[in-house]
Design a protein around this motif. Structure first.
Motif, PDB file in Angstrom:
ATOM      1  N   GLY A   1      27.046  21.157  39.692  1.00  0.00           N
ATOM      2  CA  GLY A   1      27.765  22.268  40.296  1.00  0.00           C
ATOM      3  C   GLY A   1      28.791  22.864  39.349  1.00  0.00           C
ATOM      4  N   LEU A   2      29.505  22.004  38.596  1.00  0.00           N
ATOM      5  CA  LEU A   2      30.490  22.483  37.634  1.00  0.00           C
ATOM      6  C   LEU A   2      29.822  23.281  36.522  1.00  0.00           C
ATOM      7  CD1 LEU A   2      33.422  22.498  36.657  1.00  0.00           C
ATOM      8  CD2 LEU A   2      32.943  20.350  35.443  1.00  0.00           C
ATOM      9  N   SER A   3      28.678  22.804  36.059  1.00  0.00           N
ATOM     10  CA  SER A   3      27.941  23.529  35.027  1.00  0.00           C
ATOM     11  C   SER A   3      27.502  24.904  35.533  1.00  0.00           C
ATOM     12  CB  SER A   3      26.716  22.709  34.594  1.00  0.00           C
ATOM     13  OG  SER A   3      25.931  23.420  33.659  1.00  0.00           O
ATOM     14  N   SER A   4      27.014  24.951  36.770  1.00  0.00           N
ATOM     15  CA  SER A   4      26.576  26.220  37.352  1.00  0.00           C
ATOM     16  C   SER A   4      27.742  27.190  37.512  1.00  0.00           C
ATOM     17  CB  SER A   4      25.925  25.978  38.719  1.00  0.00           C
ATOM     18  OG  SER A   4      24.799  25.146  38.596  1.00  0.00           O
ATOM     19  N   ALA A   5      28.945  26.649  37.693  1.00  0.00           N
ATOM     20  CA  ALA A   5      30.120  27.495  37.908  1.00  0.00           C
ATOM     21  C   ALA A   5      30.562  28.211  36.636  1.00  0.00           C
ATOM     22  CB  ALA A   5      31.275  26.648  38.442  1.00  0.00           C
ATOM     23  N   MET A   6      30.065  27.806  35.479  1.00  0.00           N
ATOM     24  CA  MET A   6      30.489  28.446  34.240  1.00  0.00           C
ATOM     25  C   MET A   6      30.034  29.907  34.160  1.00  0.00           C
ATOM     26  SD  MET A   6      32.352  26.350  32.538  1.00  0.00           S
ATOM     27  CE  MET A   6      32.960  25.880  34.163  1.00  0.00           C
ATOM     28  N   THR A   7      28.862  30.213  34.711  1.00  0.00           N
ATOM     29  CA  THR A   7      28.390  31.603  34.686  1.00  0.00           C
ATOM     30  C   THR A   7      29.289  32.510  35.521  1.00  0.00           C
ATOM     31  OG1 THR A   7      26.104  30.933  34.264  1.00  0.00           O
ATOM     32  CG2 THR A   7      26.445  33.134  35.170  1.00  0.00           C
ATOM     33  N   PRO A   8      29.595  32.180  36.771  1.00  0.00           N
ATOM     34  CA  PRO A   8      30.533  33.027  37.509  1.00  0.00           C
ATOM     35  C   PRO A   8      31.937  33.046  36.911  1.00  0.00           C
ATOM     36  CG  PRO A   8      29.901  31.101  38.817  1.00  0.00           C
ATOM     37  CD  PRO A   8      28.968  31.184  37.662  1.00  0.00           C
ATOM     38  N   LEU A   9      32.336  31.990  36.185  1.00  0.00           N
ATOM     39  CA  LEU A   9      33.621  32.030  35.486  1.00  0.00           C
ATOM     40  C   LEU A   9      33.604  33.147  34.444  1.00  0.00           C
ATOM     41  CD1 LEU A   9      36.428  30.891  34.908  1.00  0.00           C
ATOM     42  CD2 LEU A   9      35.365  29.242  33.338  1.00  0.00           C
ATOM     43  N   GLY A  10      32.465  33.300  33.783  1.00  0.00           N
ATOM     44  CA  GLY A  10      32.314  34.417  32.849  1.00  0.00           C
ATOM     45  C   GLY A  10      32.439  35.758  33.550  1.00  0.00           C
ATOM     46  N   PHE A  11      31.912  35.851  34.781  1.00  0.00           N
ATOM     47  CA  PHE A  11      32.072  37.067  35.580  1.00  0.00           C
ATOM     48  C   PHE A  11      33.554  37.352  35.812  1.00  0.00           C
ATOM     49  CE2 PHE A  11      28.026  38.487  37.750  1.00  0.00           C
ATOM     50  CZ  PHE A  11      27.173  37.799  36.909  1.00  0.00           C
ATOM     51  N   ILE A  12      34.297  36.307  36.179  1.00  0.00           N
ATOM     52  CA  ILE A  12      35.712  36.475  36.513  1.00  0.00           C
ATOM     53  C   ILE A  12      36.497  36.984  35.301  1.00  0.00           C
ATOM     54  CG2 ILE A  12      37.817  35.235  37.136  1.00  0.00           C
ATOM     55  CD1 ILE A  12      36.063  33.332  38.780  1.00  0.00           C
ATOM     56  N   VAL A  13      36.305  36.335  34.162  1.00  0.00           N
ATOM     57  CA  VAL A  13      37.093  36.665  32.971  1.00  0.00           C
ATOM     58  C   VAL A  13      36.763  38.074  32.473  1.00  0.00           C
ATOM     59  CG1 VAL A  13      37.538  36.023  30.570  1.00  0.00           C
ATOM     60  CG2 VAL A  13      37.333  34.244  32.320  1.00  0.00           C
ATOM     61  N   SER A  14      35.492  38.463  32.536  1.00  0.00           N
ATOM     62  CA  SER A  14      35.099  39.768  32.004  1.00  0.00           C
ATOM     63  C   SER A  14      35.444  40.926  32.923  1.00  0.00           C
ATOM     64  CB  SER A  14      33.592  39.783  31.722  1.00  0.00           C
ATOM     65  OG  SER A  14      32.855  39.685  32.930  1.00  0.00           O
ATOM     66  N   ALA A  15      35.660  40.663  34.215  1.00  0.00           N
ATOM     67  CA  ALA A  15      35.808  41.744  35.201  1.00  0.00           C
ATOM     68  C   ALA A  15      36.930  42.712  34.853  1.00  0.00           C
ATOM     69  CB  ALA A  15      36.045  41.151  36.593  1.00  0.00           C
ATOM     70  N   SER A  16      38.088  42.198  34.449  1.00  0.00           N
ATOM     71  CA  SER A  16      39.237  43.074  34.216  1.00  0.00           C
ATOM     72  C   SER A  16      39.068  43.963  32.990  1.00  0.00           C
ATOM     73  CB  SER A  16      40.513  42.239  34.078  1.00  0.00           C
ATOM     74  OG  SER A  16      40.398  41.329  32.997  1.00  0.00           O
ATOM     75  N   PHE A  17      38.154  43.603  32.082  1.00  0.00           N
ATOM     76  CA  PHE A  17      37.951  44.391  30.867  1.00  0.00           C
ATOM     77  C   PHE A  17      36.954  45.530  31.055  1.00  0.00           C
ATOM     78  CE2 PHE A  17      38.965  40.033  29.393  1.00  0.00           C
ATOM     79  CZ  PHE A  17      40.127  40.303  28.684  1.00  0.00           C
ATOM     80  N   ILE A  18      36.131  45.455  32.088  1.00  0.00           N
ATOM     81  CA  ILE A  18      34.982  46.359  32.191  1.00  0.00           C
ATOM     82  C   ILE A  18      35.363  47.830  32.347  1.00  0.00           C
ATOM     83  CG2 ILE A  18      32.937  46.928  33.554  1.00  0.00           C
ATOM     84  CD1 ILE A  18      32.666  43.906  34.104  1.00  0.00           C
ATOM     85  N   PRO A  19      36.293  48.205  33.266  1.00  0.00           N
ATOM     86  CA  PRO A  19      36.593  49.634  33.391  1.00  0.00           C
ATOM     87  C   PRO A  19      37.032  50.283  32.078  1.00  0.00           C
ATOM     88  CG  PRO A  19      37.487  48.419  35.254  1.00  0.00           C
ATOM     89  CD  PRO A  19      37.015  47.407  34.263  1.00  0.00           C
ATOM     90  N   ALA A  20      37.920  49.626  31.329  1.00  0.00           N
ATOM     91  CA  ALA A  20      38.397  50.188  30.063  1.00  0.00           C
ATOM     92  C   ALA A  20      37.287  50.224  29.018  1.00  0.00           C
ATOM     93  CB  ALA A  20      39.581  49.374  29.543  1.00  0.00           C
ATOM     94  N   LEU A  21      36.469  49.159  28.946  1.00  0.00           N
ATOM     95  CA  LEU A  21      35.372  49.134  27.981  1.00  0.00           C
ATOM     96  C   LEU A  21      34.350  50.229  28.261  1.00  0.00           C
ATOM     97  CD1 LEU A  21      34.690  45.301  27.544  1.00  0.00           C
ATOM     98  CD2 LEU A  21      35.515  46.890  25.801  1.00  0.00           C
ATOM     99  N   ALA A  22      34.047  50.439  29.553  1.00  0.00           N
ATOM    100  CA  ALA A  22      33.072  51.475  29.917  1.00  0.00           C
ATOM    101  C   ALA A  22      33.564  52.862  29.512  1.00  0.00           C
ATOM    102  CB  ALA A  22      32.796  51.425  31.421  1.00  0.00           C
ATOM    103  N   ARG A  23      34.859  53.108  29.649  1.00  0.00           N
ATOM    104  CA  ARG A  23      35.404  54.412  29.263  1.00  0.00           C
ATOM    105  C   ARG A  23      35.414  54.585  27.742  1.00  0.00           C
ATOM    106  NH1 ARG A  23      39.110  53.206  33.509  1.00  0.00           N
ATOM    107  NH2 ARG A  23      40.631  52.421  31.989  1.00  0.00           N
ATOM    108  N   ARG A  24      35.724  53.525  27.003  1.00  0.00           N
ATOM    109  CA  ARG A  24      35.862  53.640  25.549  1.00  0.00           C
ATOM    110  C   ARG A  24      34.523  53.572  24.817  1.00  0.00           C
ATOM    111  NH1 ARG A  24      41.077  49.560  24.688  1.00  0.00           N
ATOM    112  NH2 ARG A  24      42.543  50.765  25.976  1.00  0.00           N
ATOM    113  N   VAL A  25      33.704  52.609  25.187  1.00  0.00           N
ATOM    114  CA  VAL A  25      32.428  52.392  24.486  1.00  0.00           C
ATOM    115  C   VAL A  25      31.330  53.272  25.060  1.00  0.00           C
ATOM    116  CG1 VAL A  25      30.695  50.654  23.868  1.00  0.00           C
ATOM    117  CG2 VAL A  25      33.108  50.025  23.975  1.00  0.00           C
ATOM    118  N   GLY A  26      31.415  53.542  26.368  1.00  0.00           N
ATOM    119  CA  GLY A  26      30.326  54.251  27.045  1.00  0.00           C
ATOM    120  C   GLY A  26      29.495  53.259  27.830  1.00  0.00           C
TER     121      GLY A  26
END
Length: 370
Positions: free
Chosen positions: A37-62
């Motif tokens: 279960g802990l191993s499986s949780a690493m993928t959603p942890l990646g979701f959590i960490v990346s979420a706050s960066f996405i709006p700015a990245l989408a505007r800058r990179v496209g």
């Protein structure tokens, strides 16, 4: 719409394959359910960490360039996962897989909601959920064809990630631009703005992540073969795929909030029926319906998001959904794995049922206030 939906669908093939595949491998290695279960949780942890960066990245990179880059990086990450067979090495790699997968989902759903006509939002978002769920279903189903040993199952996922990038590249000229109107809102700001909507996404995510990552352990405890468990997981996601269009039409007629309450109560009933029916033929229709109504909670959340928000708030909302999805996965799988270690395999349906019960209670309390 076809390009957007196809992109996420192909990506979902690879995502749907990795959860049960890696769980089967860890189960054969004698790994405890809590560590799986802990191993499986690493993928959603990646979701959590990346979420706050996405709006700015989408505007800058496209949006399109970011989606293509994420597809390639996800493929490289899966190659690294296939190259190693150690649970501790997989921890950071599964984190990166979630980190690279998340922007694609956020960008694609923002694109789709932006161009969906309001009168048809229910059926179109239902269609989107159905087709994407079909991609998830193909992932576990492919394990029955290529097995869970060696490189063949990983090759399916790697090719799917790369095809996803090619589809985005092909439809770039027709893709909508990232919306810039309205006030910029952070992920945390949106979570405060719509807490119940965010909790619904949390519930849908935890339900799916728990079942995908730990159903193999639950089935093994009851003496089921790997092939039967993989088929049941496929049946779960098939119900997910088939029923979303119907649920979208229900939302158009009765409202997304009322339909979400129905999905929560139906999911609770399915959890209560899972233990007594697991060895019966009735487990197949039960799992089919359970897959549809549990993911229907997320479909109703997407419909409400499009009904209530536009512009930059919409982007923040999709990123917040990804954050809530990640939290649901990272909390749900380890907590349920621990519950299964403490009280036995019935910790799986008990945990799922508790989640649905809390969501239903909150929805009913909100309806009374309104």
């Amino acid at each position: 719409m076809a390009g957007i939906i196809s992109t996420v669908t192909v990506f979902a093939v690879a995502q749907g394959l990795t959860y049960p595949l890696l769980s089967f491998i860890l189960e054969r290695q004698g790994t405890t359910s809590g560590l799986i279960g802990l191993s499986s949780a690493m993928t959603p942890l990646g979701f959590i960490v990346s979420a706050s960066f996405i709006p700015a990245l989408a505007r800058r990179v496209g949006g399109a360039r970011l989606a293509i880059l994420c597809s390639v990086l996800a493929a490289l990450t899966l190659i690294a996962i296939a190259w190693t067979q150690d649970v501790w090495t997989w921890m950071p790699l599964r984190f990166l897989l979630g980190f690279f997968a998340n922007p694609l989902y956020v960008i694609s759903e923002t694109w789709l909601i932006s161009i969906t006509p309001a009168p048809r939002r229910g059926r179109i978002m239902g269609l989107y959920s159905s087709i994407v769920s079909g991609g998830f279903a193909i992932g576990p189903l492919s394990l029955g064809l290529v097995g869970t040993q060696g490189w063949p199952p990983f090759t399916v996922g790697i090719v799917a990630f790369l095809v996803c990038g090619l589809i985005v590249l092909a439809v770039v000229p027709r893709l909508p631009k990232t919306p810039h109107e309205g006030t910029a809102t952070s992920v945390g700001g949106f979570l405060t703005l719509a807490p119940l909507l965010s909790f619904a996404v949390f519930t849908a995510a935890a339900f799916e992540q728990i079942l995908l990552s730990l159903f193999a352990v639950y089935g093994a405890a009851l003496g089921s073969a790997e092939e039967r468990i993989a088929s049941l997981i496929t049946c779960f996601i098939a119900g997910n795929a088939v029923l979303q269009i119907l649920l979208g039409r229900v939302a158009e007629r009765f409202g997304s909030t009322q339909s979400m309450l129905f999905c929560a109560l139906a999911s609770l009933a399915g959890c209560l029926l899972l233990p007594p029916l697991f060895t019966s033929w009735l487990i197949w229709p039960l799992v089919f319906v359970l897959g549809g109504v549990s993911f229907g909670i997320y479909t109703m959340s997407l419909i409400q998001l499009g009904e209530r928000f536009t512009g930059q708030v919409l982007i923040a909302g999709n990123a917040a959904f990804a954050f809530a999805w990640g939290v649901g996965g990272i909390v749900g799988s380890p907590a349920t794995g621990l519950a299964m270690q403490l009280i036995g395999h019935q910790g799986l349906p008990s945990s799922l049922g508790l989640l649905c019960c809390v969501l239903a209670a909150l929805l009913m309390a909100r309806r009374r206030r309104v």
